[in-house]
Design an enzyme around this catalytic site. Structure first.
Site, PDB file in Angstrom:
ATOM      1  CG  LEU A 143      -2.042   0.964   1.346  1.00 24.77           C
ATOM      2  CD1 LEU A 143      -3.025   0.746   0.198  1.00 24.77           C
ATOM      3  CD2 LEU A 143      -2.752   0.812   2.685  1.00 24.77           C
ATOM      4  CG  ASP A 144       0.701   4.706  -2.611  1.00 24.17           C
ATOM      5  OD1 ASP A 144       0.644   5.624  -1.780  1.00 24.17           O
ATOM      6  OD2 ASP A 144      -0.150   4.565  -3.518  1.00 24.17           O
ATOM      7  CE  LYS A 145       7.350   8.194   3.149  1.00 27.00           C
ATOM      8  NZ  LYS A 145       8.721   8.694   2.914  1.00 27.00           N
ATOM      9  CB  SER A 155      -2.275   4.731   0.090  1.00 28.58           C
ATOM     10  OG  SER A 155      -2.209   5.264  -1.221  1.00 28.58           O
TER      11      SER A 155
END
Length: 272
Positions: free
Chosen positions: A103-105, A107
């Site tokens: 889960l990208d930084k 998000s």
């Protein structure tokens, strides 16, 4: 252990060290040993042999660990210690675990972590088409054409792919829900940018049958036995091998959805 042993990357994955893909990278970097000899890609571990990673003996964890975290923005989904904001140091969990997917930084929301490599493989292979649900807030008023465009498949030129058709529902003037069965790098942000929108907030609220619910941001909980039972049912027929996705084929029909999450029996159970 199998009579002729198990591949070293599978051994590390099942021991909860890292995913098979990451294990291959660590083996190539010379960080893995078998009985004191530096391991090579494709080596097999036989019963009674000693495996080391970064000089430490690796043993299989008998206890199955599966936890759900409400990841805050700013935390990076990696076990790499050189990343100062890595999720493992953030959690400081007493046993060795690693994240299932990313889960990208920027998000936030639901992130699962485990010590079971086979679950990771079955859940995260794109070809298995398991659902992940997100609530997205954008910087300007949402149009009907934007919603239709997202749902119909979006060309991501920089990645050389077109996203699969997906379910998208407008929730308010600047917020929508989207359910994906893929996980390209910053996929939702790229999809929105294609239509001239910028993501202001992105929160994952569901992975397959496991929901974020009211879990406070930054906190984690154990996945319940009932959730785990449902998860095992959903991945029972899933491949744990790498899959080359056909990005031009429409896989939106029912057999590729998490049907058990949406059928009447499941909805009735949730309502109780």
């Amino acid at each position: 252990m199998e009579e002729n042993g198990v591949r070293i990357n599978k051994f590390l994955s099942e021991a909860g060290v890292c995913s098979r893909r990451e294990a291959d990278r660590q083996i190539e970097a010379g960080k893995v040993g078998i009985d004191g000899v530096t391991a090579k890609t494709g080596d097999r571990v036989l019963k009674g042999q000693t495996v080391t990673y970064n000089g430490q003996v690796v043993s299989k964890e008998e206890e199955m660990i599966l936890i759900a975290l409400n990841k805050p923005a700013g935390i990076v989904c990696t076990a790499e210690k050189r990343e100062k904001n890595n999720v493992i140091d953030y959690l400081n969990y007493p046993k060795r675990i690693y994240p299932i997917g990313r889960l990208d930084k920027d998000s936030e929301g639901l992130l699962l972590l485990t010590n079971n490599g086979e679950i990771v493989n079955k859940m995260m292979r794109s070809g298995n088409r398991h659902e992940k649900e997100y609530i997205v807030t954008v910087n300007k008023t949402i149009s009907d054409s934007f919603i239709r465009g997202l749902a119909g498949g979006v060309p991501l030129v920089e990645l050389g792919v077109t996203t699969r058709k997906c379910h998208v529902k407008k929730l308010s003037s600047k917020q929508f829900k989207i359910i994906l069965t893929q996980g390209y790098n910053r996929q939702i942000r790229r999809m929105c940018e294609y239509f001239g929108y910028r993501v202001v907030k992105l929160e994952r609220v569901r992975i397959m049958n496991i929901e974020l619910g009211d879990l406070p941001r930054g906190k984690y909980r154990a996945v319940t036995p009932l959730e785990y039972k449902g998860l095992k049912r959903l991945i029972a027929d899933s491949s744990n091998q790498p899959v080359i996705p056909d990005t031009n084929k429409d896989h939106s029909d029912k057999k590729y959805t998490d049907k058990k999450h949406t059928d009447k029996k499941y909805q009735d159970r949730r309502a109780k």
